[in-house]
Design a protein around this motif. Structure first.
Motif, PDB file in Angstrom:
ATOM      1  N   ASN A 289       0.829  -1.217   0.000  1.00  0.00           N
ATOM      2  CA  ASN A 289       0.000   0.000   0.000  1.00  0.00           C
ATOM      3  C   ASN A 289       0.851   1.250   0.000  1.00  0.00           C
ATOM      4  O   ASN A 289       0.699   2.108  -0.852  1.00  0.00           O
ATOM      5  N   VAL A 290       1.723   1.333   1.005  1.00  0.00           N
ATOM      6  CA  VAL A 290       2.576   2.519   1.095  1.00  0.00           C
ATOM      7  C   VAL A 290       3.831   2.255   0.268  1.00  0.00           C
ATOM      8  O   VAL A 290       4.822   1.722   0.755  1.00  0.00           O
ATOM      9  N   VAL A 291       3.738   2.641  -0.995  1.00  0.00           N
ATOM     10  CA  VAL A 291       4.855   2.352  -1.909  1.00  0.00           C
ATOM     11  C   VAL A 291       5.853   3.515  -1.961  1.00  0.00           C
ATOM     12  O   VAL A 291       6.894   3.406  -2.589  1.00  0.00           O
ATOM     13  N   TRP A 292       5.474   4.614  -1.336  1.00  0.00           N
ATOM     14  CA  TRP A 292       6.380   5.760  -1.217  1.00  0.00           C
ATOM     15  C   TRP A 292       6.553   6.076   0.262  1.00  0.00           C
ATOM     16  O   TRP A 292       5.578   6.322   0.961  1.00  0.00           O
TER      17      TRP A 292
ATOM     18  N   THR B 172      -2.064   9.327   3.048  1.00  0.00           N
ATOM     19  CA  THR B 172      -2.919   9.089   1.870  1.00  0.00           C
ATOM     20  C   THR B 172      -2.750   7.655   1.382  1.00  0.00           C
ATOM     21  O   THR B 172      -3.731   6.970   1.083  1.00  0.00           O
ATOM     22  N   LEU B 173      -1.508   7.189   1.316  1.00  0.00           N
ATOM     23  CA  LEU B 173      -1.274   5.823   0.844  1.00  0.00           C
ATOM     24  C   LEU B 173      -1.800   4.785   1.847  1.00  0.00           C
ATOM     25  O   LEU B 173      -2.120   3.663   1.475  1.00  0.00           O
TER      26      LEU B 173
ATOM     27  N   THR C 124      -4.035  12.275  -9.672  1.00  0.00           N
ATOM     28  CA  THR C 124      -4.605  10.987  -9.263  1.00  0.00           C
ATOM     29  C   THR C 124      -5.905  11.277  -8.508  1.00  0.00           C
ATOM     30  O   THR C 124      -6.208  12.419  -8.221  1.00  0.00           O
ATOM     31  N   LEU C 125      -6.643  10.211  -8.203  1.00  0.00           N
ATOM     32  CA  LEU C 125      -7.906  10.413  -7.478  1.00  0.00           C
ATOM     33  C   LEU C 125      -7.746  10.151  -5.986  1.00  0.00           C
ATOM     34  O   LEU C 125      -8.716  10.075  -5.246  1.00  0.00           O
ATOM     35  N   GLN C 126      -6.506  10.016  -5.549  1.00  0.00           N
ATOM     36  CA  GLN C 126      -6.260   9.670  -4.140  1.00  0.00           C
ATOM     37  C   GLN C 126      -6.737  10.776  -3.200  1.00  0.00           C
ATOM     38  O   GLN C 126      -6.571  11.955  -3.516  1.00  0.00           O
ATOM     39  N   PRO C 127      -7.284  10.384  -2.042  1.00  0.00           N
ATOM     40  CA  PRO C 127      -7.685  11.416  -1.068  1.00  0.00           C
ATOM     41  C   PRO C 127      -6.454  12.179  -0.582  1.00  0.00           C
ATOM     42  O   PRO C 127      -5.410  11.573  -0.355  1.00  0.00           O
ATOM     43  N   GLY C 128      -6.596  13.460  -0.460  1.00  0.00           N
ATOM     44  CA  GLY C 128      -5.472  14.280   0.013  1.00  0.00           C
ATOM     45  C   GLY C 128      -4.560  14.752  -1.109  1.00  0.00           C
ATOM     46  O   GLY C 128      -3.734  15.623  -0.902  1.00  0.00           O
ATOM     47  N   TRP C 129      -4.710  14.149  -2.278  1.00  0.00           N
ATOM     48  CA  TRP C 129      -3.861  14.547  -3.412  1.00  0.00           C
ATOM     49  C   TRP C 129      -4.679  15.224  -4.507  1.00  0.00           C
ATOM     50  O   TRP C 129      -4.195  16.154  -5.131  1.00  0.00           O
TER      51      TRP C 129
END
Lengths: 449, 305
Positions: free
Chosen positions: A59-62, A375-376, A231-236
């Motif tokens: 999930n957390v790739v960064w 976010t991730l 991207t559609l990620q929350p917070g981004w």
């Protein structure tokens, strides 16, 4: 005093630092090399065993690599931006800080992108990015922007160095400077003799490059923000992310420049050139940027909270529970304390402005951390039946070692550059000296007439 | 250290008094300045129950905006025929000064020879307030609301009638009626007309969305009629025309292939920047050549800045 004597005098002033290396400097360099070696070992482990030695998972790739990347690249862009502005508008007090800003720009742009490479699980496929690029991907835009910016910054830095290389070449023969360094000066000075045509030509291309560097910095900032916001990620997924990154980047860049100015002034004994006035102006700029950055941060989180989308609510819940103190430091202490310090005139001293800058830097690093990791950890697809360390991120010692290695590499390169060229540009000192002299002569002439 | 509190005894005493005595500033109301208004009305509701309502409020004679609702006053509701009073029920006024009584659909009323129901509301006098009485005479009117599609036309048919002592339905005439569409916050008037020979028909040509189930709530209202009072009839019908969102909200990112304009724009931008790089390098080469010439030629030929 004619220009040649002044050049000789300046060389005499800066030469000792180029000639000799003190024991303390040697120990300091050794310490930095040791940190870098630990980093290299960590890098070897990561290459040999894979991402499992880091805190990054499905999930957390960064992780903090990405945080370091954003911070350093933003510092670089802001350095380029500020340097371009200083040169383009002939800012009178650029003399003292221009070279520091230019070196910061190039070094952070060299080290920053390495962190993004460290995030990649399969570095052996790095060339695929160039062989099979998807031009519609913001990642590709970012690669193009960073490469172009590196080239531009190198050219720009080199252009500003040429007159100094010429002065060093012309006067180094009399001093105990290693032969290879003398040869280096000669090569890099490209036969510059400071003739009128050479000078005009150099001024013209430096001015053009300063404009390009400003524009490229804005483009690169924007593209970096788009990596997240498209991207559609929350917070981004936010429309204001590009200007938010620009303001945040400038904020971190100015804070970083102030801290570097403080260290260079102290350790290179440059009190004569880097004066209180520079910190005062830097403090006011930092204050304005802190207020702008605070405004953007508030708008960003407020609109996210007010819209009350479920995924955003989950993210904000994480920020106000697991990341409560980080959130408080990043977005309250890191913004409001610098504003509180710099708002009052009596606090705009060298020490207080530096303290405010350090707080701002720590705050913005944490802010970047809060942008990337929570976010991730809050994905759209529910995470089920998995280990807890696959859901939540915490940096491993490998990542921390490589982060410190980056800082050490930055300091080492800065120190080595300081061993080859003066950290205060001699040609700018000459420019300001003779410009002032010319103005005085003109005024006296007008008065006598 | 001597406390400063002792220097301001007067103010401290007032503040303490205000804090301790919360009712200390309440005003005594002089009711002689107020005129009591006792309003009685009845509404026959959509479910055929009958609402009896009294509003009991005192208005200041000098300032009509100043009004005091009478709270907790017991109101008796009566059905009257000649001297005979039948207690239908009683209710106490609310904080707004309103007392309500709802009589069921099957409530039996005594009527006079013309079919009028005489209703009376009474407030018995107290030490502070005098007795108040109000009465209403209404005939029991029945409204039948029929919502149907006739030849694909949405048609609202309202039938109004009274029932005599024999149980026969007697149609009524010359009765003004309003047809409303009940919306979330208010009622939207969609037609107005007069009932003739016991019937009013209205063709609904406009389309309305209705609620989430596609239902429209249509009501027929007769307001403040001298003979029948207030009557409401209401029905729901599946006449809503909902426009459904056809396009699914899929979350795929943009496109598989980059559009041509992107190649063009990016190429122009990059070309512009890299041409400048080349221009800079060309100028650097010229600077170098000039420098090389200075080395080989006598220096005096050049103007040194």
């Amino acid at each position: 005093m004619d220009i040649q004597s002044r050049k000789r005098e300046l060389f005499k002033e800066f030469a000792p630092r180029l000639e000799t290396t003190s024991l303390a400097t040697k120990i300091y360099i050794g310490f930095l090399v040791a940190i870098i070696l630990v980093g290299i070992y960590a890098f070897y482990l990561q290459m040999a065993k894979g991402q499992i030695v880091t805190g990054m998972r499905d999930n957390v790739v960064w992780g903090i690599y990405e945080v370091n990347f954003i911070l350093l690249v933003c510092i670089s862009y802001s350095g380029a931006f500020i340097s371009g502005i200083l040169h383009f508008f002939h800012t009178p007090w650029k003399t003292a800080i221009a070279r520091i800003v230019e070196i910061i720009t190039v070094l952070s742009l060299l080290i920053g992108p390495i962190y993004i490479l460290l995030c990649m699980g399969r570095l052996d496929r790095l060339h695929y990015l160039f062989m099979y690029p998807r031009i519609q991907s913001p990642i590709t835009w970012d690669i193009i922007a960073i490469i172009t910016d590196i080239v531009a910054c190198f050219i720009y830095l080199y252009l500003t160095f040429i007159p100094d290389f010429a002065i060093l070449r012309d006067h180094c023969e009399e001093r105990k400077i290693p032969k290879w360094v003398k040869k280096l000066y000669k090569t890099l000075a490209i036969g510059y003799q400071d003739t009128k045509t050479q000078r005009d030509r150099l001024h013209k291309i430096t001015r053009i490059m300063s404009t390009i560097v400003i524009v490229l910095a804005i483009v690169a900032y924007t593209v970096l923000a788009w990596i997240f916001s498209l991207t559609l990620q929350p917070g981004w997924n936010s429309t204001i992310f590009a200007p938010y990154f620009i303001v945040g980047g400038l904020f971190s860049g100015v804070a970083f420049i102030i801290v570097t100015m403080f260290l260079v002034r102290k350790f290179y004994k440059l009190e004569k050139y880097i004066r209180k006035m520079h910190f005062k102006v830097g403090g006011i700029i930092l204050l304005i940027l802190a207020m702008l950055y605070g405004y953007f941060t508030f708008t960003e989180y407020f609109s996210r909270w007010f819209s009350h989308k479920e995924i955003d609510t989950n993210l904000l819940d994480a920020l106000f529970t697991r990341y409560f103190w980080v959130f408080i430091f990043a977005n309250y202490v890191g913004i409001l304390v610098p504003i509180g310090i710099l708002f009052f005139k009596k606090f705009r001293t060298i020490n207080w402005v530096t303290i405010a800058s350090v707080i701002a830097l720590v705050g913005i690093w944490l802010n970047r951390y809060l942008i990337v990791i929570p976010t991730l950890e809050t994905p759209y697809v529910p995470i089920q039946d998995t280990r807890i360390d696959y859901i939540f991120y915490s940096a491993s010692w490998v990542e921390i070692a490589l982060s410190f290695a980056g800082v050490a590499a930055f300091l080492l390169m800065f120190t080595l550059i300081g061993k080859v060229v003066p950290l205060v540009p001699m040609n700018y000192i000459l420019d300001s000296h003779f410009t002032t002299k010319k103005v005085k002569q003109k005024v006296n002439k007008e008065i006598s007439e | 250290m001597k406390s400063n509190l002792y220097n301001h005894t007067f103010f401290i005493s007032i503040i303490a008094a205000l804090l301790l005595c919360t009712n200390g500033i309440a005003q005594q109301i002089d009711l002689s300045n107020y005129s009591m208004r006792f309003v009685f009305k009845t509404v026959k509701q959509a479910d055929n129950t009958r609402l009896l309502e009294v509003s009991f409020i005192g208005f200041n004679d000098n300032d009509r905006k100043d009004k005091i609702p009478v709270f907790g006053a017991e109101i008796q509701f009566l059905n009257v025929l000649n001297d005979e009073e039948i207690l239908l029920g009683s209710s106490k006024t609310s904080k707004e000064g309103t007392a309500q009584l709802i009589l069921p659909e099957n409530q039996k009323y005594v009527t006079d020879e013309e079919g009028y129901i005489n209703l009376k509301a009474r407030f018995n006098s107290t030490d502070a307030l005098s007795e108040e009485v109000a009465d209403i005479m209404v005939k029991d009117l029945h409204l039948d609301l029929n919502l149907s599609e006739i030849d694909s036309v949405k048609t609202v048919t309202l039938t109004a009638f009274t029932v005599n002592s024999l149980g026969d339905k007697i149609p009524v005439s010359e009765l003004d009626v309003i047809i409303n569409l009940n919306t979330m916050l208010s009622k939207m008037n969609i037609s107005e007309g007069t009932i003739i020979d016991g019937t009013y028909t209205f063709e609904m040509t406009e389309s309305f969305a209705g609620n989430t189930k596609g239902e429209l709530a249509i009501s027929a209202v007769i307001e403040d009629n001298d003979e029948y009072g207030n009557i409401i009839q209401e029905k729901k019908v599946q006449w809503g025309t909902i426009t459904k969102q056809v396009k699914a909200n899929d979350h795929s990112l943009w496109t598989k292939a980059a559009p041509i304009w992107m190649y063009v724009v990016l190429s122009i931008l990059l070309l512009g920047v890299y041409i400048n790089f080349i221009y800079t390098i060309v100028n650097l080469v010229k600077i170098k050549r000039e420098g090389d010439n200075i080395k080989t030629e006598p220096r005096k030929n050049y103007t040194v800045y």
